[in-house]
Scaffold this active site. Sequence first.
Site, PDB file in Angstrom:
ATOM      1  N   LEU A 147      45.354  35.510  24.053  1.00 23.44           N
ATOM      2  CA  LEU A 147      44.350  35.382  25.102  1.00 23.44           C
ATOM      3  C   LEU A 147      42.995  35.421  24.416  1.00 23.44           C
ATOM      4  O   LEU A 147      42.819  36.153  23.431  1.00 23.44           O
ATOM      5  CB  LEU A 147      44.457  36.541  26.111  1.00 23.44           C
ATOM      6  CG  LEU A 147      45.745  36.625  26.940  1.00 23.44           C
ATOM      7  CD1 LEU A 147      45.724  37.889  27.808  1.00 23.44           C
ATOM      8  CD2 LEU A 147      45.917  35.403  27.820  1.00 23.44           C
ATOM      9  N   ASP A 148      42.052  34.649  24.918  1.00 25.09           N
ATOM     10  CA  ASP A 148      40.712  34.650  24.329  1.00 25.09           C
ATOM     11  C   ASP A 148      40.132  36.065  24.330  1.00 25.09           C
ATOM     12  O   ASP A 148      40.509  36.907  25.144  1.00 25.09           O
ATOM     13  CB  ASP A 148      39.773  33.742  25.126  1.00 25.09           C
ATOM     14  CG  ASP A 148      40.169  32.276  25.034  1.00 25.09           C
ATOM     15  OD1 ASP A 148      40.934  31.931  24.118  1.00 25.09           O
ATOM     16  OD2 ASP A 148      39.724  31.498  25.896  1.00 25.09           O
ATOM     17  N   ASN A 149      39.196  36.285  23.437  1.00 19.90           N
ATOM     18  CA  ASN A 149      38.541  37.596  23.330  1.00 19.90           C
ATOM     19  C   ASN A 149      38.049  38.091  24.681  1.00 19.90           C
ATOM     20  O   ASN A 149      38.257  39.255  25.041  1.00 19.90           O
ATOM     21  CB  ASN A 149      37.378  37.488  22.340  1.00 19.90           C
ATOM     22  CG  ASN A 149      36.575  38.778  22.224  1.00 19.90           C
ATOM     23  OD1 ASN A 149      35.775  39.107  23.111  1.00 19.90           O
ATOM     24  ND2 ASN A 149      36.778  39.503  21.147  1.00 19.90           N
TER      25      ASN A 149
END
Length: 310
Positions: A147-149
Site C-alpha cells: 500500500l502506498d505510504n
Amino acid sequence: MSCFIKKISYSTIKILHTHIVPSGVKNIRLQNYAPTVFYEYIPSNSGIKKAIKKGLFTVNGEIATTATWIQSKQVINLIEGIPKPQKVFQMPLTIVYEDDFLAVIQKPAGITVSGNAFKTISNALAYNLTKSTQLDALFTPTAVHRLDNQTSGLLLIAKTKSAQVALGNQFKNNTIQKTYHAIAIGKVIKNLSIKTPIAHKSAVTHIETIASEKSLKYQEISLLKIHPKTGRTHQIRIHLSSIGHPIVGDKLYTKNTVKLYKEKGLFLCATNLVFTHPKTLKEISLAIKLPHKFTAFINREKKRWITYNS
C-alpha cells in the site's frame, strides 16, 4: 572432479529435512531432483534454485551447487540459513486476523511497507506477530503486496514460504478481491468503470458513489467505494485523477489549479479484503470501519457549507 564447495559442521546447523536418494535415481542434477522431494518446504523451482545458491542444500555432508549430480544412496539435507539480524521497529499495529500461516494487519497512513528506512511496516511485523511454528516458517513475516505510504488499511502478511507463494499467485491472477474507500474532489457519477491503461498495461477500476456533499473548498466532495480489478501502481489515484476527480490530499495527481487539503494526508483506505486461505482453502473475508478522519472531514465540510450559506 568434485563439484562440492566445502564441508559443514552439523553442530551449528539446523536440518529442516533429510532425504535418502532411493535406488534407480541417476543422471539428474540437484536443481531438477530437489523440487520433487522438498516441495513442502520450498514450493517452486525458482525457490529451490535460490536455496541451492545460498548453500542451503548438502549432499553427503557437503554444500551442493546447481551443478551437483544426484545418485542412489546419497543423503540430501535441506538446512536452515543464518538470517541477518532483524531490525525491530517497536510500533504497535492493529491485527485484524492471524494464524500460523498468515496475518492481516491494519496499516496506518504515513508509514512505508518496506524499504531501506528503519521505520517501516516490515520492521514492525516481528514485534506484533507470533512466529509461525510451521516447518517452512519465514525468518520474518513478509507483506505479499503493498500500500502506498499515505494509504491506510488492510495489508496481507505471509508467515510461511508456502503461504507467501500461494498468496502471491492469487494477487498475480487477480483472484483476491480488494475494496477501498476514498474521498474525491467533485461529484462523481455512480457506478462508473474506468479502463484507462496504465504504463501501457490494462487497468480496470469500478467506482460506486456512496455520498456527495457540498464543500466550500472544493464545491463538492464524494465518498467513494472502489473495486480495483487489476493491481497497477497508483491505479486508483491515477484513474480518479484521469476523470477530473483526484483524491483529497493527493499531492502527486492533483492539478495545480486545485488547492490541496494537506492536514490529514491522502483520503484513501483499503477497507475490505477477500482471499482464499492457502492451507484450509476456505474463503477469508475481512473488513474494517471507515477511518474516523473520513467521516470527520465530510461532516466538517458539510457543516461549514451550511454555516456559510445560512
